[in-house]
Design a protein around this motif. Structure first.
Motif, PDB file in Angstrom:
ATOM      1  N   ARG A 230     -14.424  85.220  -5.681  1.00 34.91           N
ATOM      2  CA  ARG A 230     -14.290  86.607  -6.564  1.00 34.91           C
ATOM      3  C   ARG A 230     -14.909  87.718  -6.032  1.00 34.91           C
ATOM      4  O   ARG A 230     -15.903  87.426  -5.117  1.00 34.91           O
ATOM      5  N   GLY A 231     -14.302  88.865  -6.109  1.00 35.91           N
ATOM      6  CA  GLY A 231     -15.143  90.012  -5.477  1.00 35.91           C
ATOM      7  C   GLY A 231     -14.116  91.373  -5.326  1.00 35.91           C
ATOM      8  O   GLY A 231     -13.288  91.408  -5.956  1.00 35.91           O
ATOM      9  N   LYS A 232     -14.848  92.369  -4.667  1.00 37.80           N
ATOM     10  CA  LYS A 232     -14.201  93.623  -4.559  1.00 37.80           C
ATOM     11  C   LYS A 232     -13.583  93.434  -2.939  1.00 37.80           C
ATOM     12  O   LYS A 232     -14.377  93.389  -1.924  1.00 37.80           O
ATOM     13  N   PHE A 233     -12.308  93.709  -2.695  1.00 38.50           N
ATOM     14  CA  PHE A 233     -11.703  93.659  -1.287  1.00 38.50           C
ATOM     15  C   PHE A 233     -11.186  94.901  -1.046  1.00 38.50           C
ATOM     16  O   PHE A 233     -10.249  95.396  -1.794  1.00 38.50           O
ATOM     17  N   LEU A 234     -11.409  95.438   0.199  1.00 36.70           N
ATOM     18  CA  LEU A 234     -10.368  96.323   0.901  1.00 36.70           C
ATOM     19  C   LEU A 234      -9.327  95.898   1.293  1.00 36.70           C
ATOM     20  O   LEU A 234      -8.098  96.527   1.354  1.00 36.70           O
ATOM     21  N   ALA A 235      -9.234  94.675   1.898  1.00 37.18           N
ATOM     22  CA  ALA A 235      -7.945  94.043   2.237  1.00 37.18           C
ATOM     23  C   ALA A 235      -7.944  92.473   2.200  1.00 37.18           C
ATOM     24  O   ALA A 235      -9.049  91.706   2.440  1.00 37.18           O
ATOM     25  N   ILE A 236      -6.856  92.152   1.779  1.00 37.10           N
ATOM     26  CA  ILE A 236      -6.618  90.611   1.896  1.00 37.10           C
ATOM     27  C   ILE A 236      -5.638  90.405   2.778  1.00 37.10           C
ATOM     28  O   ILE A 236      -4.422  90.786   2.173  1.00 37.10           O
ATOM     29  N   ASN A 237      -5.616  89.573   3.614  1.00 37.48           N
ATOM     30  CA  ASN A 237      -4.466  89.660   4.669  1.00 37.48           C
ATOM     31  C   ASN A 237      -4.164  88.110   4.903  1.00 37.48           C
ATOM     32  O   ASN A 237      -5.218  87.308   4.957  1.00 37.48           O
TER      33      ASN A 237
END
Ligand SMILES: Nc1ncnc2c1ncn2[C@@H]1O[C@H](COP(=O)(O)OP(=O)(O)OP(=O)(O)O)[C@@H](O)[C@H]1O
Length: 549
Positions: free
Chosen positions: A393-400
């Motif tokens: 879980r978390g805060k993401f700038l990008a998930i690619n």
């Protein structure tokens, strides 16, 4: 093992005498060394050279006039009398940067019977190559890229197909999804040995969506069920690059050049490729073969949609804008690691022609398929024998998620340099919330030698499946209500005022997916392309001698 000699003769090439031999799968010609007298002795002529070509890389052979361009040569008259007949072999020659060209060599023969024997013998060897396509269904997008698709096909590709005796049915598309719908419903696929699209990545995506939907329907497989194992397409797909980016072509051939691609189609290359299926609430959304990006890449694409009029420059402008906006998104990523895969996302191996990682995965996969068909117990295979699902879980700038390296002329290393085309896995790259400066460091490393994953806010996992669930409820209504109460309408388009959209959207091979919550499964080697992966350069003695011919 000695190769079986089919035919050998002394023939002329450009008025020089060569020993020409056809040994099963190899055509070779070697200049007979002429000896010249020099004062007091004899020395070998400097121009001696040799060349060999695999029969699999011969495009065509035909009877021709003896080389007329040599008529100026003083010896022409004499040669024309002794060698009045000729045949021409067209074959693949490799240039720099993975570029292929079709070149001709003309052999002059002393009589018509020998000439015909040669033509016949080479044609017979060519007829043994069963992987070559005979009839192709071609879709041309006249509006892709610089709108040159039709011209590129007619001037560069159709003459090569004709020379290789490949017949075609050509459809110039009249609207978006014309090719997809035609393949899905009307096309009589039994009549063709392959499908070719002339256009960019969007056109390729259309073609594989049409082919895959048709294949699953014919096989009674429900695309909406995320757990289903999908049936591979039997028809291979060729891409003649005529789009703006042509990433898939670049990643599978090494160059976006229409002639090179046409030659790969003619010689009947076959490159398997993984395909990801994407579902939302047990409803099929799309297939993806290269990049699925949430956060940064989703936002860049969403922003660029409103700037179509700018052309390809819109991606740079939206890229800068999205970078400055620096939005991050909260959610849960769950994934099934690919434990048995031979490679890892951070090793230095690159997927290339004849890749052993893909070969190994393909063999394992077909064993699994056979076991399933034979009703053997394969339970537990999907979770790869160990590990099971992992949750972050978390805060993401990008998930690619990269199903291939995603290398392109702009980013020659690609998003995930060690990703494979056909190993049944995808590289899941998570960029957690960090400062702008750190994010910039990560982005810049895509174009330098430094490892873009060697940063404490970046992690990469090789996976077979993954799911993403955004923290915020994503029903249209909820988001609208939330937007109204907190910021009002205006803020969605004006990040400078401090508001951020709660959810990003997925960039799926250049198309926007509205749903943020998705379930992605990688299907090993679901399609095949007329390509062979990127070839490593090989310098042979033959090539060195080539300059002499
Ligand atoms: N006749 C047509 N009219 C309008 N759109 C079309 C037509 N034929 C195909 N399309 C659509 O055009 C879109 C873009 O085409 P294509 O991928 O060939 O070029 P591109 O977008 O310039 O290149 P790239 O996808 O490599 O960036 C595709 O999604 C396709 O569905």
């Amino acid at each position: 093992m000695e190769k079986q000699r089919v035919l050998s003769s002394q023939l002329l090439v450009k008025n020089r005498v060569f020993e020409v031999a056809l040994d099963g799968d190899l055509l070779s010609w070697r200049e007979l060394v002429r000896r010249t007298r020099i004062s007091g002795g004899v020395r070998d002529a400097l121009r001696a050279g040799s060349r060999s070509v695999a029969v699999s890389e011969i495009i065509a052979v035909r009877e021709t006039e003896p080389d007329s361009c040599l008529k100026e040569d003083g010896r022409w008259q004499k040669m024309a009398q002794t060698h009045p007949c000729a045949f021409t072999v067209s074959y693949v020659e490799r240039g720099s940067q993975h570029c292929w060209r079709c070149v001709d060599v003309t052999f002059q023969c002393p009589d018509g019977a020998l000439c015909q024997r040669w033509v016949q013998a080479i044609k017979e060897q060519l007829s043994l190559l069963t992987s070559r396509p005979k009839r192709l269904l071609v879709y041309i997008n006249p509006y892709g890229g610089k709108r040159q698709g039709k011209r590129i096909y007619e001037q560069k590709v159709a003459p090569l197909f004709a020379r290789a005796s490949i017949s075609t049915e050509v459809i110039v598309t009249e609207r978006a999804n014309h090719a997809r719908d035609h393949l899905n419903t009307e096309a009589d696929l039994r009549r063709y040995s392959g499908v070719v699209c002339v256009g960019g990545d969007g056109m390729f995506s259309e073609v594989i969506h049409g082919l895959l939907a048709r294949t699953q329907r014919d096989a009674g497989v429900d695309q909406n069920c995320a757990e289903e194992s999908l049936v591979p397409c039997t028809l291979r797909v060729g891409i003649i690059p005529a789009g703006s980016t042509d990433c898939i072509c670049y990643a599978t051939v090494g160059i976006n050049d229409p002639i090179t691609s046409a030659l790969h189609i003619i010689v009947g290359d076959s490159q398997p490729m993984d395909v990801c299926s994407i579902h939302h609430n047990n409803t099929f959304l799309r297939y993806s073969v290269s990049l699925l990006g949430y956060g940064f890449y989703g936002d860049v694409l969403a922003d660029s949609e409103s700037k179509q009029w700018m052309g390809p420059a819109r991606y740079d402008i939206s890229g800068v804008k999205t970078f400055l906006t620096h939005n991050y998104y909260e959610g849960t990523v769950s994934f099934l690691p690919a434990q048995s895969s031979l490679g890892s996302p951070r090793d230095k191996t690159r997927c290339s022609a004849g890749c052993y990682v893909c070969l190994h995965s393909g063999q394992l996969h077909s064993q699994d398929r056979r076991a399933c068909e034979g009703d053997e117990d394969v339970s537990g295979r999907e979770d790869d024998g160990a590990g099971g699902w992992q949750v972050l879980r978390g805060k993401f700038l990008a998930i690619n998620s990269a199903s291939m390296s995603c290398a392109c002329p702009r980013s020659p290393k690609g998003l995930s340099p060690a990703a494979h085309l056909a190993d049944g896995t995808a590289d899941l790259i998570l960029v957690r919330k960090c400062s702008r400066l750190n994010f910039l460091r990560h982005l810049l490393r895509h174009t330098s030698k430094d490892d873009q994953f060697d940063l404490d806010f970046v992690e990469v996992h090789r996976v077979r499946r993954f799911r993403f669930t955004p923290r915020h409820c994503e029903s249209e209504l909820d988001l609208k209500e939330h937007g109204k109460t907190l910021f009002g309408h205006i803020c969605r388009d004006h990040p400078a005022c401090g508001c951020t959209a709660l959810n990003s959207s997925w960039n799926c091979d250049g198309e926007i997916l509205q749903q943020a919550a998705i379930d992605v499964g990688v299907h090993c080697q679901l399609i095949r392309l007329f390509a062979r992966g990127i070839e490593e350069p090989v310098i042979t003695e033959d090539m060195r001698g080539l300059n002499a011919v």
